[in-house]
Design an enzyme around this catalytic site. Structure first.
Site, short mmCIF file in Angstrom:
data_model
loop_
_atom_site.label_atom_id
_atom_site.label_comp_id
_atom_site.label_asym_id
_atom_site.label_seq_id
_atom_site.Cartn_x
_atom_site.Cartn_y
_atom_site.Cartn_z
N ARG A 1 0.84 -1.20 0.00
CA ARG A 1 0.00 0.00 0.00
C ARG A 1 0.87 1.25 0.00
O ARG A 1 0.55 2.26 -0.64
CB ARG A 1 -0.94 0.00 1.22
CG ARG A 1 -1.70 1.31 1.39
CD ARG A 1 -2.83 1.21 2.39
NE ARG A 1 -2.46 0.56 3.62
CZ ARG A 1 -1.77 1.12 4.62
NH1 ARG A 1 -1.35 2.37 4.51
NH2 ARG A 1 -1.49 0.44 5.71
N TYR B 1 -17.79 15.19 -15.60
CA TYR B 1 -18.21 13.79 -15.63
C TYR B 1 -19.25 13.53 -14.54
O TYR B 1 -19.14 14.03 -13.42
CB TYR B 1 -16.97 12.92 -15.46
CG TYR B 1 -17.22 11.48 -15.11
CD1 TYR B 1 -18.04 10.68 -15.90
CD2 TYR B 1 -16.64 10.92 -13.97
CE1 TYR B 1 -18.27 9.35 -15.58
CE2 TYR B 1 -16.86 9.60 -13.64
CZ TYR B 1 -17.68 8.82 -14.43
OH TYR B 1 -17.91 7.51 -14.10
N ASP C 1 -8.79 17.70 -14.99
CA ASP C 1 -8.96 16.33 -15.45
C ASP C 1 -8.59 16.30 -16.93
O ASP C 1 -9.26 16.89 -17.77
CB ASP C 1 -10.43 15.91 -15.25
CG ASP C 1 -10.68 14.45 -15.60
OD1 ASP C 1 -9.95 13.91 -16.46
OD2 ASP C 1 -11.61 13.85 -15.04
N LYS D 1 -9.00 4.93 -19.66
CA LYS D 1 -9.36 5.41 -20.98
C LYS D 1 -8.15 5.36 -21.92
O LYS D 1 -7.60 4.31 -22.15
CB LYS D 1 -9.94 6.82 -20.86
CG LYS D 1 -10.98 7.01 -19.75
CD LYS D 1 -12.12 6.01 -19.79
CE LYS D 1 -13.29 6.37 -18.88
NZ LYS D 1 -13.07 6.20 -17.46
#
Length: 394
Positions: free
Chosen positions: A45, A97, A169, A194
């Protein structure tokens, strides 16, 4: 190195232990420490060699100093907003979005954060929305799904003049098309599922900063919150990124061809595409983008049912997401932006007839033939419905 070379040799491009030209998938949760506090890796992590490779690569591609990989784009956005506190105010773009809107409206507001929504292309509106409590300006450009283009450098300057952060973004463009950090932005986000991944086989999010101290804060939050990208997805993402330039050139060429087809299609009432010379954002797009992207949104003529169109395509895939090798089509009002209330969608220009197309890398002839077939069937269906109404009234 030039951008295409960075994709192959940037970041950590080979395994330092074996010389392997593909960084291995280190499926380890913990690491042997010879001495306490001296090991670079302690727990996955906090840091993993495979994840570190893709984090350093995106930092190189965006001309940043620090990169961070998350389990999804939403996890990345949430971690960035975790930099702030209750009572902080944000200026937000009005065409973000749907998942970002959901996070803001259903989660962050409950934590005492406040937001003012503006069209970030209107620089005066951006300035007017800033208050003493404002901590950041958050926007997308091009936006999702209306592909509005904001002057990145101008917004970044406004943020700096007011002593606040600018957050962008960059998913729709990828660093192949635009690099906001070079234009003065503080934080860049990606849904790496994407264009960066590019193959519809992973979910991931990325964050990049220019300022090292800001990067350290995000790194702390990444470890504290724990929404990290797993080693296998990290490896898939780095592999996908290596072919970004090759894919983007094909995406852009196909998108231009489809735009030229759609502008002559009588069943289409409006097209949203930054490369349209009649688009009011065209000059800004030319200034800051290397190519106009491969996203096109268009509205059908009033009275036409977008479901009848998208559900009968055979080459173009009806699916959410974007930026993949395959062309993907969806109806924002029913799918990606369905979480936004109807009145707010309409206010922001997202009509029920709006269709969003992510142009893939298939052969242009097949894509154009599929669209033509879809429009012909839509026209026939509409005529059948109209004739049926005439008969029933008679």
């Amino acid at each position: 190195m030039e951008f295409d070379t960075k994709l192959i040799h940037g970041g950590i491009s080979e395994d330092k232990y074996t010389g392997a030209t593909s960084v291995p998938i280190y499926m380890a949760s913990t690491f042997h420490q010879q001495k306490i506090g001296e090991n670079k890796y302690e727990y996955s992590r906090s840091g993993n060699p495979t994840r570190e490779a893709v984090e350093k690569l995106i930092a190189d591609l965006e001309d940043g100093t620090a990169g961070f990989a998350f389990a999804s784009g939403s996890a990345a956005i949430n971690t960035v907003f975790s930099l702030f506190s209750a009572g902080d105010h944000f200026v937000i773009g009005n065409d973000v979005y749907g998942g970002t809107f959901r996070l803001i409206d259903a989660v962050l507001k409950r934590f005492g954060m406040t937001f003012t929504v503006v069209d970030t292309r209107d620089l005066q509106a951006v300035k007017a929305a800033i208050t003493p409590a404002t901590k950041a300006i958050y926007l997308e450009t091009p936006t999702n799904p209306l592909l509005r283009v904001t002057d990145i450098a101008a917004v970044a300057k406004i943020a700096k003049d007011h002593g606040i952060l600018s957050i962008i973004d960059n998913t729709f463009s990828s660093p192949y098309i635009q690099r906001p950090l070079d234009l003065g932005v503080d934080i860049v986000l990606h849904s790496a599922s994407k264009y960066l991944g590019g193959h519809s086989d992973l979910v991931a999010g990325l964050v990049v900063t220019k300022d090292q101290a800001l990067g350290e804060k995000i790194g702390y939050l990444q470890n504290a919150i724990g929404g990290i990208l797993a080693p296998q997805e990290s490896w898939l993402l780095q592999r996908g990124m290596k072919t970004l330039s090759l894919r983007m050139r094909a995406h852009l060429a196909n998108a231009e061809a489809i735009f030229n087809y759609l502008k002559n299609q009588p069943l289409v009432s409006k097209i949203y595409y930054p490369g349209d010379p009649n688009n009011p954002d065209y000059e800004v797009a030319q200034k800051q983008m290397h190519g106009f992207g491969a996203m096109i949104s268009f509205e059908l003529q009033a009275g036409l049912d977008p479901k009848q169109f998208v559900e009968q395509l055979q080459v173009i895939t009806l699916a959410e997401s974007l930026g993949a090798l395959e062309s993907l089509i969806e109806i924002p009002a029913l799918m990606t932006h369905g979480s936004i209330p109807h009145d707010i969608r309409l206010k922001n220009g997202i009509k029920d007839e709006l269709i969003r197309l992510s142009v893939g890398v298939e052969d242009q002839k097949d894509l154009l033939a599929d669209l033509e077939r879809g429009f012909e069937q839509l026209k026939e269906s509409h005529q059948d419905v109209s004739n049926s109404k005439v008969h029933s009234q008679a």
